[in-house]
Design a protein around this motif. Structure first.
Motif, PDB file in Angstrom:
ATOM      1  N   ASP A 397       0.417  -0.658  -0.324  1.00 52.26           N
ATOM      2  CA  ASP A 397       0.133  -0.203   0.056  1.00 52.26           C
ATOM      3  C   ASP A 397       0.788   1.333   0.113  1.00 52.26           C
ATOM      4  O   ASP A 397       1.584   1.329   1.591  1.00 52.26           O
ATOM      5  N   THR A 402       1.270  13.194  -6.254  1.00 46.95           N
ATOM      6  CA  THR A 402       2.068  14.198  -7.727  1.00 46.95           C
ATOM      7  C   THR A 402       3.442  14.978  -7.179  1.00 46.95           C
ATOM      8  O   THR A 402       4.530  15.127  -7.680  1.00 46.95           O
ATOM      9  N   ASP A 487      -2.424  15.889   3.811  1.00 44.80           N
ATOM     10  CA  ASP A 487      -2.747  14.878   4.373  1.00 44.80           C
ATOM     11  C   ASP A 487      -2.896  13.700   6.147  1.00 44.80           C
ATOM     12  O   ASP A 487      -1.536  15.123   7.049  1.00 44.80           O
ATOM     13  N   ARG A 502      -7.513  13.407   3.075  1.00 45.57           N
ATOM     14  CA  ARG A 502      -7.216  14.871   3.167  1.00 45.57           C
ATOM     15  C   ARG A 502      -7.522  15.782   4.482  1.00 45.57           C
ATOM     16  O   ARG A 502      -8.622  15.298   4.492  1.00 45.57           O
TER      17      ARG A 502
HETATM   18  C1  WT7 Z   1      -2.676  12.106  -2.530  1.00 43.72           C
HETATM   19  C2  WT7 Z   1      -2.018  12.518  -3.555  1.00 43.72           C
HETATM   20  C3  WT7 Z   1       0.409   8.637  -5.463  1.00 43.72           C
HETATM   21  C4  WT7 Z   1      -0.172   9.056  -6.802  1.00 43.72           C
HETATM   22  C5  WT7 Z   1      -1.381   8.517  -6.922  1.00 43.72           C
HETATM   23  C6  WT7 Z   1      -2.369   9.843  -6.892  1.00 43.72           C
HETATM   24  C7  WT7 Z   1      -4.081  10.490  -1.799  1.00 43.72           C
HETATM   25  C8  WT7 Z   1      -1.572   8.471  -2.268  1.00 43.72           C
HETATM   26  C9  WT7 Z   1      -2.532   6.573  -0.934  1.00 43.72           C
HETATM   27  C10 WT7 Z   1      -2.224   5.650  -0.242  1.00 43.72           C
HETATM   28  C11 WT7 Z   1      -3.561   7.116   1.026  1.00 43.72           C
HETATM   29  C12 WT7 Z   1      -2.954   7.717  -0.926  1.00 43.72           C
HETATM   30  C13 WT7 Z   1      -3.208  11.313  -0.908  1.00 43.72           C
HETATM   31  C14 WT7 Z   1      -2.603  11.866  -1.294  1.00 43.72           C
HETATM   32  N1  WT7 Z   1      -2.982   9.234  -1.461  1.00 43.72           N
HETATM   33  N2  WT7 Z   1      -1.958   7.429  -1.992  1.00 43.72           N
HETATM   34  N3  WT7 Z   1      -0.926   4.426  -0.578  1.00 43.72           N
HETATM   35  N4  WT7 Z   1      -3.233   6.083   0.743  1.00 43.72           N
HETATM   36  N5  WT7 Z   1      -4.035   7.562   0.470  1.00 43.72           N
HETATM   37  O1  WT7 Z   1      -1.448  11.144  -6.005  1.00 43.72           O
HETATM   38  O2  WT7 Z   1      -2.991  12.629  -7.641  1.00 43.72           O
HETATM   39  O3  WT7 Z   1      -0.946  13.946  -6.130  1.00 43.72           O
HETATM   40  O4  WT7 Z   1      -2.945  12.292  -4.804  1.00 43.72           O
HETATM   41  O5  WT7 Z   1      -4.043  11.248  -2.713  1.00 43.72           O
HETATM   42  O6  WT7 Z   1      -4.348  12.142   0.016  1.00 43.72           O
HETATM   43  O7  WT7 Z   1      -1.585  13.211  -1.027  1.00 43.72           O
HETATM   44  P1  WT7 Z   1      -2.121  12.497  -6.423  1.00 43.72           P
END
Ligand code: WT7
Length: 635
Positions: A397, A402, A487, A502
């Motif tokens: 997990d 980004t 987060d 978030r």
């Molecule tokens: C946000 C970032 C990382 C590439 C895809 C998304 C959430 C991401 C997880 C996880 C819980 C997660 C967070 C983060 N997030 N991976 N494994 N467990 N939450 O990238 O579009 O920049 O989004 O996605 O909230 O801040 P993004």
């Protein structure tokens, strides 16, 4: 001991401790051992989170495509680099070897040069998941042009905003795209966008669906004939470590999308190193990440990370439901996929379809399963573990963003014992901190707080394109001397992290990051709308869905609300894309506001989530009476 490949838990702890105690030595060793440099760095790291300014491997010279392609030619020229699986399962998969990839990237790079693209120029890539998307991306990197890939599900308005923000001079697109049984007129969307983009002077068009499209004379050209005539060699541009490699837009909680700028050396080192360890990739393995290259997951873990390790990376053009819900498992069986990386929303959607579509396929090749994009709920975790991994393949997990460029908190398979819903431990080099609301770091275990990172890591975004102040305000102002992720997280008794979601006005819908403000701006464009507020609420498949509270200008009789709902979603589709459509729209007389006029989204979120037991003190609101009214009419 090689730091590069971590194989068991003790080794993880050793490597981790070293990465914290002597970060510069640690990263220097990783960078030295595994990459090709024209010139090594003068300085491993300089940083100042107050400015903020971060530089890794300053003074080094390199080209990332040499590391991703050329250096594999001596040993692995005929190995498949990209394994392309088309939308239509009847169409043959395409195996692009490292040698062929080299040729195709060089040819594409030469076409870009012929068209006047030079080092530092921005090129917008708006393509479906076809090999040309990866090839065009790498071609930009070959010549030092800064690619800005825009996910091909974004609307013309969203595309135009992104093209203009970074002043792209070229757009690379296709005549259209396949999406399950449908086709999408991508070129038509580009044409519409370009009405608003004076900076673009050329458009290269890849032929994919053979549709009849308009080609604007003097601006648009089919790329295939140009590629055929282009030279098969292209000298890589010598890049500085901190030269920008790409811009990728992500939603912010306010206003314009943020063009996150990633630079060359640090991004390469970190994505390659994380790929190797998080997926335990071994020579000969077939790795598949189901994301789209239009998101950071695709940039880092379909293109750059895997190729920097000489891996075979699958690129899938289609959708999980076409021709039926067994498609993912069909592909795993067909290509004997060893590492499979997807999003919780996909897992939940597939779990809903029952086990018959899973059991038809042989999934015994799988060794590691990944999850990314949003918190994975316990039920989905177990379904994935039991039915896809057959309890034999560890689930990683992976939490990241980004902005972080690469995976930050994750188990290392076969080393870190997994725990459902926990992203577990920080990757080497990553120093997380949980902060309380007063800005104090919570140093104990079994605490919940806001997730920050205290020390720079190589692949962090260096700025927001054209707006360094916003970069500072968004990430480095909430907590002194720390990068704030946006987060919330908790740390359990053994130090494992669980991301709780978030804490700002960003909502993750089906793994897509959506800011509420731009959606509200779109809704407010409707002539009948006076004001709106958008919040997230839990959804079985999407994780979160969007709930809109809308105040109409004229509450008079006779408005047909269902039509209005459709029109509002239509405007959202035009401004952002279908992913941002509202699941529920409640028309209301008022929105709860503080005395300073700020909408109390916390209350709206609770009402939308059917969780009104503890709304807190509403008596200090400017208009406490609207709360009851909203509750009475909740959808
Ligand atoms: C946000 C970032 C990382 C590439 C895809 C998304 C959430 C991401 C997880 C996880 C819980 C997660 C967070 C983060 N997030 N991976 N494994 N467990 N939450 O990238 O579009 O920049 O989004 O996605 O909230 O801040 P993004």
């Amino acid at each position: 001991m090689s730091n590069y490949h971590i194989k068991h838990l003790e080794e993880y702890y050793q490597v981790y401790r070293k990465s914290v105690r002597e970060p510069e030595n640690f990263w220097e060793e990783v960078a030295e051992e595994h990459f090709l440099w024209y010139k090594k760095w003068d300085n491993v790291l300089s940083w100042d989170f107050k400015k903020p300014e971060v530089k890794w491997f300053e003074g080094a010279k390199l080209n990332i495509t040499v590391n991703c392609i050329d250096r594999h030619l001596t040993t692995n020229a005929d190995k498949t680099a990209i394994l392309f699986e088309p939308n239509n399962p009847e169409e043959a998969a395409e195996h692009i070897t490292y040698k062929q990839l080299h040729k195709r990237v060089c040819q594409f790079a030469n076409v870009l040069k012929d068209k006047g693209v030079a080092k530092g120029d921005r090129v917008c890539i708006y393509l479906p998941m076809i090999p040309e998307l990866a090839i065009a991306t790498l071609a930009c990197a070959r010549i030092g042009a800064v690619h800005s890939v825009v996910f091909a599900g974004f609307s013309a308005t969203a595309l135009a905003t992104r093209i203009n923000d970074s002043d792209c001079k070229m757009v690379i697109t296709s005549d259209g795209s396949y999406r399950g049984a449908k086709t999408i007129d991508l070129k038509g969307i580009v044409d519409e966008a370009l009405n608003e983009c004076p900076c673009v002077d050329s458009v290269l068009v890849v032929k994919r669906i053979n549709s009849d499209i308009n080609m604007k004379a003097g601006r648009d050209e089919w790329v295939q004939p140009l590629l055929e005539n282009a030279s098969k060699d292209c000298n890589p541009e010598v890049m500085d470590a901190e030269d920008p490699l790409f811009i990728l837009y992500t939603s912010g909680s306010t206003g314009m999308p943020k063009g996150m700028v990633h630079t060359t050396a640090g991004y390469m080192v970190y994505t390659a190193y994380t790929f190797k360890n998080v997926f335990q990739y071994k020579e000969g393995d077939v790795y598949w990440c189901t994301a789209d290259i239009g998101w950071i997951t695709g940039h880092s873990y379909i293109v750059y990370g895997p190729l920097a390790n000489g891996a075979t990376t699958v690129m899938f053009e289609g959708v999980p439901s076409y021709p039926d819900f067994g498609r993912f498992w069909d592909i795993v069986e067909k290509h004997k996929v060893n590492q499979f990386y997807t999003a919780p929303t996909a897992i939940r959607a597939l779990a809903k379809e029952g086990l018959e579509v899973v059991e038809k396929y042989n999934l015994s090749s799988l060794k590691v399963l990944g999850s990314v994009g949003e918190p994975i709920n316990e039920e989905a975790w177990h379904w994935y573990n039991d039915n896809i991994g057959k309890k034999q393949s560890p689930i990683v997990d992976t939490w990241w963003q980004t902005e972080t460029g690469g995976i930050m908190i994750t188990p290392i398979p076969f080393a870190t014992p997994t725990k459902p819903t926990y992203a577990t431990l920080p990757f080497p080099g990553i120093q997380p901190a949980l902060m309380d609301e007063e800005g104090q770091e919570l140093t104990k275990n079994q605490v919940t707080g806001r997730l920050c990172i205290k020390f720079p890591w190589p692949s962090m975004a260096r700025t927001i394109w054209g707006n360094h102040q916003r970069y500072k305000d968004t990430y480095f102002s909430a907590f002194e001397n720390k990068y704030f992720t946006g987060d919330g997280a908790l740390r359990d008794e053994v130090g494992y992290y669980r991301i709780t979601g978030r804490v700002d006005d960003v909502i993750i819908v089906s793994g897509h990051n959506l800011g509420t403000a731009p959606i509200e701006d779109a809704v407010n464009e409707h002539p009948a709308v006076a004001e709106s507020a958008i919040v997230g609420f839990p959804h079985d498949i999407k994780g979160n869905a969007l709930y809109g509270y809308v105040i109409l200008k004229d509450v008079g009789e006779g408005r047909v609300h269902d039509n209005l709902r459709k029109e509002i979603n239509q405007i959202i589709t035009e401004h952002i894309g279908p992913i941002a459509k509202l699941d529920k729209i409640q028309f209301t007389k008022g929105l709860p506001k503080t005395r300073s006029g700020k909408i109390m989204r916390r209350i709206l979120r609770k009402i939308a989530s059917n969780d009104t037991s503890n709304l807190g003190d509403t008596s200090t609101l400017l208009n406490p009476e609207v709360v009851q009214d909203i509750m009475d009419n909740v959808l």
